[in-house]
Motif scaffolding. Structure first.
Motif, PDB file in Angstrom:
ATOM      1  N   ARG A 167       0.838  -1.202   0.000  1.00 36.49           N
ATOM      2  CA  ARG A 167       0.000   0.000   0.000  1.00 36.49           C
ATOM      3  C   ARG A 167       0.867   1.244   0.000  1.00 36.49           C
ATOM      4  O   ARG A 167       1.756   1.383   0.837  1.00 36.49           O
ATOM      5  CB  ARG A 167      -0.888   0.034   1.232  1.00 36.49           C
ATOM      6  N   VAL A 168       0.576   2.147  -0.915  1.00 30.03           N
ATOM      7  CA  VAL A 168       1.266   3.433  -0.950  1.00 30.03           C
ATOM      8  C   VAL A 168       0.475   4.374  -0.052  1.00 30.03           C
ATOM      9  O   VAL A 168      -0.676   4.697  -0.333  1.00 30.03           O
ATOM     10  CB  VAL A 168       1.358   3.985  -2.388  1.00 30.03           C
ATOM     11  N   VAL A 169       1.089   4.789   1.039  1.00 31.80           N
ATOM     12  CA  VAL A 169       0.408   5.627   2.032  1.00 31.80           C
ATOM     13  C   VAL A 169       0.451   7.097   1.622  1.00 31.80           C
ATOM     14  O   VAL A 169      -0.531   7.819   1.760  1.00 31.80           O
ATOM     15  CB  VAL A 169       1.051   5.444   3.420  1.00 31.80           C
ATOM     16  N   ASP A 170       1.598   7.535   1.117  1.00 32.51           N
ATOM     17  CA  ASP A 170       1.761   8.960   0.838  1.00 32.51           C
ATOM     18  C   ASP A 170       2.781   9.166  -0.266  1.00 32.51           C
ATOM     19  O   ASP A 170       3.773   8.438  -0.348  1.00 32.51           O
ATOM     20  CB  ASP A 170       2.233   9.674   2.116  1.00 32.51           C
ATOM     21  N   ILE A 171       2.508  10.130  -1.131  1.00 32.54           N
ATOM     22  CA  ILE A 171       3.493  10.557  -2.126  1.00 32.54           C
ATOM     23  C   ILE A 171       3.662  12.060  -1.955  1.00 32.54           C
ATOM     24  O   ILE A 171       2.718  12.824  -2.138  1.00 32.54           O
ATOM     25  CB  ILE A 171       3.044  10.224  -3.558  1.00 32.54           C
ATOM     26  N   GLY A 172       4.863  12.466  -1.554  1.00 35.26           N
ATOM     27  CA  GLY A 172       5.143  13.886  -1.333  1.00 35.26           C
ATOM     28  C   GLY A 172       6.033  14.427  -2.439  1.00 35.26           C
ATOM     29  O   GLY A 172       6.890  13.728  -2.966  1.00 35.26           O
ATOM     30  N   ARG A 173       5.805  15.676  -2.812  1.00 29.08           N
ATOM     31  CA  ARG A 173       6.605  16.292  -3.871  1.00 29.08           C
ATOM     32  C   ARG A 173       7.440  17.422  -3.295  1.00 29.08           C
ATOM     33  O   ARG A 173       6.946  18.238  -2.522  1.00 29.08           O
ATOM     34  CB  ARG A 173       5.675  16.846  -4.950  1.00 29.08           C
ATOM     35  N   THR A 174       8.696  17.469  -3.687  1.00 27.72           N
ATOM     36  CA  THR A 174       9.571  18.570  -3.280  1.00 27.72           C
ATOM     37  C   THR A 174      10.090  19.253  -4.534  1.00 27.72           C
ATOM     38  O   THR A 174      10.203  18.617  -5.586  1.00 27.72           O
ATOM     39  CB  THR A 174      10.764  18.070  -2.454  1.00 27.72           C
TER      40      THR A 174
ATOM     41  N   PHE B 297      10.261  13.200  -5.651  1.00 25.05           N
ATOM     42  CA  PHE B 297       9.105  12.579  -4.999  1.00 25.05           C
ATOM     43  C   PHE B 297       9.559  11.633  -3.899  1.00 25.05           C
ATOM     44  O   PHE B 297      10.571  10.954  -4.015  1.00 25.05           O
ATOM     45  CB  PHE B 297       8.267  11.811  -6.025  1.00 25.05           C
ATOM     46  N   ARG B 298       8.774  11.596  -2.819  1.00 23.57           N
ATOM     47  CA  ARG B 298       9.009  10.686  -1.705  1.00 23.57           C
ATOM     48  C   ARG B 298       7.769   9.831  -1.528  1.00 23.57           C
ATOM     49  O   ARG B 298       6.670  10.359  -1.345  1.00 23.57           O
ATOM     50  CB  ARG B 298       9.260  11.463  -0.417  1.00 23.57           C
ATOM     51  N   ALA B 299       7.933   8.530  -1.602  1.00 19.26           N
ATOM     52  CA  ALA B 299       6.802   7.607  -1.441  1.00 19.26           C
ATOM     53  C   ALA B 299       6.958   6.822  -0.144  1.00 19.26           C
ATOM     54  O   ALA B 299       8.024   6.269   0.122  1.00 19.26           O
ATOM     55  CB  ALA B 299       6.737   6.651  -2.620  1.00 19.26           C
ATOM     56  N   VAL B 300       5.891   6.784   0.657  1.00 12.62           N
ATOM     57  CA  VAL B 300       5.855   5.974   1.876  1.00 12.62           C
ATOM     58  C   VAL B 300       5.026   4.740   1.557  1.00 12.62           C
ATOM     59  O   VAL B 300       3.849   4.852   1.202  1.00 12.62           O
ATOM     60  CB  VAL B 300       5.227   6.756   3.052  1.00 12.62           C
ATOM     61  N   VAL B 301       5.648   3.565   1.657  1.00 10.50           N
ATOM     62  CA  VAL B 301       4.995   2.312   1.268  1.00 10.50           C
ATOM     63  C   VAL B 301       4.949   1.365   2.463  1.00 10.50           C
ATOM     64  O   VAL B 301       5.932   1.226   3.192  1.00 10.50           O
ATOM     65  CB  VAL B 301       5.753   1.634   0.104  1.00 10.50           C
ATOM     66  N   VAL B 302       3.791   0.717   2.658  1.00  5.77           N
ATOM     67  CA  VAL B 302       3.625  -0.292   3.706  1.00  5.77           C
ATOM     68  C   VAL B 302       3.430  -1.641   3.024  1.00  5.77           C
ATOM     69  O   VAL B 302       2.636  -1.757   2.089  1.00  5.77           O
ATOM     70  CB  VAL B 302       2.404   0.025   4.600  1.00  5.77           C
ATOM     71  N   VAL B 303       4.158  -2.654   3.497  1.00 10.70           N
ATOM     72  CA  VAL B 303       4.088  -3.994   2.922  1.00 10.70           C
ATOM     73  C   VAL B 303       3.827  -4.985   4.045  1.00 10.70           C
ATOM     74  O   VAL B 303       4.433  -4.888   5.112  1.00 10.70           O
ATOM     75  CB  VAL B 303       5.411  -4.347   2.200  1.00 10.70           C
ATOM     76  N   GLY B 304       2.896  -5.922   3.824  1.00 10.31           N
ATOM     77  CA  GLY B 304       2.610  -6.945   4.834  1.00 10.31           C
ATOM     78  C   GLY B 304       2.032  -8.186   4.199  1.00 10.31           C
ATOM     79  O   GLY B 304       1.578  -8.163   3.055  1.00 10.31           O
TER      80      GLY B 304
ATOM     81  N   ALA C 215      12.867   9.574  -5.365  1.00  7.97           N
ATOM     82  CA  ALA C 215      13.357   9.573  -6.746  1.00  7.97           C
ATOM     83  C   ALA C 215      12.780  10.772  -7.480  1.00  7.97           C
ATOM     84  O   ALA C 215      11.905  11.479  -6.964  1.00  7.97           O
ATOM     85  CB  ALA C 215      12.963   8.283  -7.452  1.00  7.97           C
ATOM     86  N   ARG C 216      13.264  10.981  -8.709  1.00  7.72           N
ATOM     87  CA  ARG C 216      12.757  12.079  -9.542  1.00  7.72           C
ATOM     88  C   ARG C 216      11.402  11.746 -10.155  1.00  7.72           C
ATOM     89  O   ARG C 216      10.666  12.635 -10.561  1.00  7.72           O
ATOM     90  CB  ARG C 216      13.750  12.372 -10.673  1.00  7.72           C
ATOM     91  N   GLU C 217      11.092  10.450 -10.258  1.00  7.56           N
ATOM     92  CA  GLU C 217       9.821  10.004 -10.839  1.00  7.56           C
ATOM     93  C   GLU C 217       9.047   9.207  -9.787  1.00  7.56           C
ATOM     94  O   GLU C 217       9.637   8.501  -8.971  1.00  7.56           O
ATOM     95  CB  GLU C 217      10.076   9.123 -12.063  1.00  7.56           C
ATOM     96  N   VAL C 218       7.716   9.280  -9.848  1.00 10.10           N
ATOM     97  CA  VAL C 218       6.869   8.602  -8.864  1.00 10.10           C
ATOM     98  C   VAL C 218       7.043   7.080  -8.908  1.00 10.10           C
ATOM     99  O   VAL C 218       7.220   6.448  -7.861  1.00 10.10           O
ATOM    100  CB  VAL C 218       5.385   8.998  -9.045  1.00 10.10           C
ATOM    101  N   PRO C 219       6.994   6.429 -10.081  1.00  5.97           N
ATOM    102  CA  PRO C 219       7.120   4.959 -10.092  1.00  5.97           C
ATOM    103  C   PRO C 219       8.442   4.472  -9.477  1.00  5.97           C
ATOM    104  O   PRO C 219       8.459   3.454  -8.790  1.00  5.97           O
ATOM    105  CB  PRO C 219       7.050   4.592 -11.577  1.00  5.97           C
ATOM    106  N   ASP C 220       9.529   5.202  -9.731  1.00  3.60           N
ATOM    107  CA  ASP C 220      10.810   4.816  -9.158  1.00  3.60           C
ATOM    108  C   ASP C 220      10.797   4.958  -7.636  1.00  3.60           C
ATOM    109  O   ASP C 220      11.342   4.122  -6.917  1.00  3.60           O
ATOM    110  CB  ASP C 220      11.946   5.669  -9.745  1.00  3.60           C
ATOM    111  N   ALA C 221      10.168   6.024  -7.149  1.00  5.47           N
ATOM    112  CA  ALA C 221      10.083   6.236  -5.700  1.00  5.47           C
ATOM    113  C   ALA C 221       9.269   5.122  -5.045  1.00  5.47           C
ATOM    114  O   ALA C 221       9.653   4.598  -3.991  1.00  5.47           O
ATOM    115  CB  ALA C 221       9.468   7.599  -5.401  1.00  5.47           C
TER     116      ALA C 221
END
Length: 194
Positions: free
Chosen positions: A32-39, A51-58, A71-77
């Motif tokens: 689950r991607v919890v948050d995607i932040g842009r700087t 972009f900064r992506a916070v991901v939860v895995v379980g 990363a510079r791109e969302v999918p990579d983050a």
């Protein structure tokens, strides 16, 4: 040597190959991607976004992990965050479909309170807390998020709270009591609800 370089996939083909390898390896996880932040970094020609992506895995069976990818791109983050979360997976003490006992944990200025709930209650939580609990396999729980609502800190506070969980059997051995005395009323074998 030059022939070996030409055979290796490049660009999008390399990403697809990595994706296929990841699907083939190991058990399947709930991601689950919890948050995607842009700087934004202001440079001479304009702005560079990151972009900064916070991901939860379980695995929904008592194991959960959190990862942050940048990363510079969302999918990579998201990919980086998922890889870090898979490496950070750790077990969580569960009591049936709920948690063994009430707990409060703090990370930074975010504070999260978790309380066990009767069967059929569901996950009463929002945002990052819900993602972590559902990925861990908790089905009945009451929660309250206090203090800062920063999603990354809320997720980390939730993980801290789950890390503080103790099974009734272990705790009863420490205290010198019977395990039944530490269980909530709906889990006691004799059926008495005090």
């Amino acid at each position: 040597m030059p022939d070996e370089r030409e055979k290796r996939p490049r660009g999008r083909d390399r990403d697809r190959e990595r994706e296929r390898e990841r699907e083939q390896e190991g058990p399947s996880y709930d991601e689950r991607v919890v948050d995607i932040g842009r700087t934004a970094k202001v440079v001479k020609g304009g702005r560079h976004f990151g972009f900064r992506a916070v991901v939860v895995v379980g695995d929904n069976k008592g194991n959960v992990g959190v990862g942050v990818g940048k990363a510079r791109e969302v999918p990579d983050a998201v990919r980086k965050g998922t890889e870090k979360a898979r490496k950070a997976i750790r077990p969580v003490a569960l009591s049936g479909n709920t948690i063994p006992h009430a707990v409060t944990a703090k990370f930074g200025a975010s504070q999260v309170m978790l309380k066990p709930a009767t069967p059929g209650t569901g996950v009463i939580a929002g945002g990052g807390v819900r993602a972590v609990l559902e990925c861990a396999g908790v089905h009945d729980v009451l929660t309250k998020s206090l203090g800062s609502s920063n999603k990354l800190n809320v997720v980390r506070a939730t993980l801290l709270a789950l890390g503080q969980m103790q099974n009734a059997e272990n705790e009863s051995a420490k205290r010198g009591k019977a395990a039944v005395d530490l269980l909530p009323p709906w889990r006691k074998n004799n059926g008495s609800a005090e």
